[in-house]
Design an enzyme around this catalytic site. Sequence first.
Site, short mmCIF file in Angstrom:
data_model
loop_
_atom_site.label_atom_id
_atom_site.label_comp_id
_atom_site.label_asym_id
_atom_site.label_seq_id
_atom_site.Cartn_x
_atom_site.Cartn_y
_atom_site.Cartn_z
N THR A 69 46.04 31.38 44.87
CA THR A 69 46.20 30.61 43.64
C THR A 69 47.49 31.00 42.95
O THR A 69 48.02 32.09 43.17
CB THR A 69 45.05 30.86 42.64
OG1 THR A 69 45.21 32.16 42.04
CG2 THR A 69 43.70 30.78 43.31
N ASP A 70 47.99 30.14 42.11
CA ASP A 70 48.99 30.55 41.14
C ASP A 70 48.27 31.37 40.07
O ASP A 70 47.05 31.53 40.08
CB ASP A 70 49.69 29.32 40.54
CG ASP A 70 51.09 29.65 40.01
OD1 ASP A 70 51.37 30.82 39.73
OD2 ASP A 70 51.89 28.71 39.86
N ALA A 71 49.03 31.92 39.12
CA ALA A 71 48.46 32.81 38.11
C ALA A 71 47.26 32.16 37.43
O ALA A 71 47.35 31.03 36.93
CB ALA A 71 49.52 33.20 37.10
N ILE A 91 49.08 27.84 45.54
CA ILE A 91 48.55 26.56 45.08
C ILE A 91 48.79 26.42 43.59
O ILE A 91 48.47 27.32 42.81
CB ILE A 91 47.04 26.45 45.38
CG1 ILE A 91 46.76 26.78 46.85
CG2 ILE A 91 46.52 25.06 45.03
CD1 ILE A 91 47.51 25.93 47.85
#
Length: 579
Positions: A282-284, A235
């Site tokens: 999640t993305d980073a 995401i």
Amino acid sequence: MVDLSQAPFHLDRGAIDWVERTAAGMTLDEKMGQLFINLNTSFGEPYLDTVVRRYGVGGIRFMGSDSATVQQHIRYAQSVAKIPLLVASNPEMGGAGSIDDGTLVTTHLGAGSSPDPDDAYRLGLVGGRETAAIGCNWAFAPIVDIHRNWRNTVIGTRSFGDNADIVIERAKRYFDGLSESGSAAAMKHFPGDGVDERDQHVVTTYNTLGYDEWNESYGRVYRELIAHGVQSIMIGHIGAPELSRHFRPGIADEDILPATLAPELLQDLLRGELGFNGLILTDASMMVGMTQAMKRSDAVPAAIAAGCDMFLFFRNPLEDLEYLRAGIENGVVTEQRLDEAVTRILGLKASLGLHEKPKDQLVPPVQALSVIGSDEHVEIATTVADHTVTLVKDTQHNLPLTPASHPRIRLYGVTGQSDFTGTDPRGYLDIAREELERAGFEVHVFKDAAQRRAEGEEGVYFHTVMADEASGDYTEKYDAAIVFANVAGFAQEATVRIRWSSPMAAEIPWYVTEVPTIFVSLNQPNHLVDVPMVKTLIHSYAPTREAIRATVEKITGASEFTGTFNDNVWCGDIWGTRL
């Protein structure tokens, strides 16, 4: 609850029993640990003991190094893990980017520009093989963003193209190639990058399409790839105001959150309307696209509560785990939501067969590393380069350019800063010189003021360099000019453009009126906004020897151009780019 017998898990009764039995035997601390993916910043065993034994993380991603070092690192991590780890990589360009000695095949844009859809398959195949050899089992790819805004440079080379059809076709083929290695895929970045011109690494960005238009473009991409079997979705820290308003009528502007924190986008849209049953991550989490939205103590539990099953990267492990614990204790993260996330994490691991493998077989033997940079993979990169090098324009009919017709070449390099990988951004220029000389040209490499001063020359400034370069005898010294540009930017600027070495730099193509000039982009596709004066422009998509050699062969007429391009190259049809 989660149905692990259905796509994308397809678990049999025995595997489902393992998931249920394992989850039932876990403490709260162990469940919380499984929700985190750690970015391993050390190769030391004591460090891994802390990350894997103490925190009990569900997954890891490693910093770059050579393949032998990384493989041993992963081997040790798996040996001390109570539950087998998901081990992630970023094989967006093949093996390169995940390991220092990996094969760089091409970019997503290169694969999208090839007339052969199977070049995307080859890209995924090499990336999957090389990362599986070091012990990875999870790829943060393919990228399924649509490059709708030519100013967007974070996906300028990381998108297959500017429309849903090409993205769907090439992403499926990439997934097919990757899947041959047995790795799971995490397509990214939902709800879709490429509308905003900015980079979510440094600012929250927005996909501003309306509900219907989103469904016809990005939504269709996700539906097709979900049906094709993609196991997980990353995401983005990307808000979608019109989508949020569709599911939450009357939502205030200040309550529009990036998708990582927006339950209406993850639960109502992705889980509900799109029917995605796989794992969401999640993305980073250090990206400003997320951190500007709310304070860390709220964001950690909010992301899980919103529908993310895994949280990518600790900021501080002890702090983040306590933030999650507080969110569980105060009811932000319900017991059901926690158990759903753990079930999907274990389900993905079981779908990879990790639960059935002895610890000493979770990572391949050292001999498996022979596939990395192998002759077969280099040959694939050579074939792909031949297919993808693209002639964007040649309105002055400068091509072919041969040693017989134009023997003396003035060679310029236009270079961006080294990114966080530390890769030498100027290495391409030596390769270009060597390949031009190999073709029979006499090559004269331009050096800017800083380079000349570094070599000990005194009294050199940008205006003295320009005076030297732009002299009346330029055409007596050189028959043609070739510019190679390797301008990359990532996670440091909101957008990336050419930055010349100095004011009114001598490498800026002032010489187009003097000699035939060819501009070759090894990276970004939007350089015509800055060099509209060049009449011959080529996209080569990678700063590799394979791509540069293919480019020189096509410049000289030894090989035909077959690559294609989309309208982003015209930079919104800014005046002069087509001339």
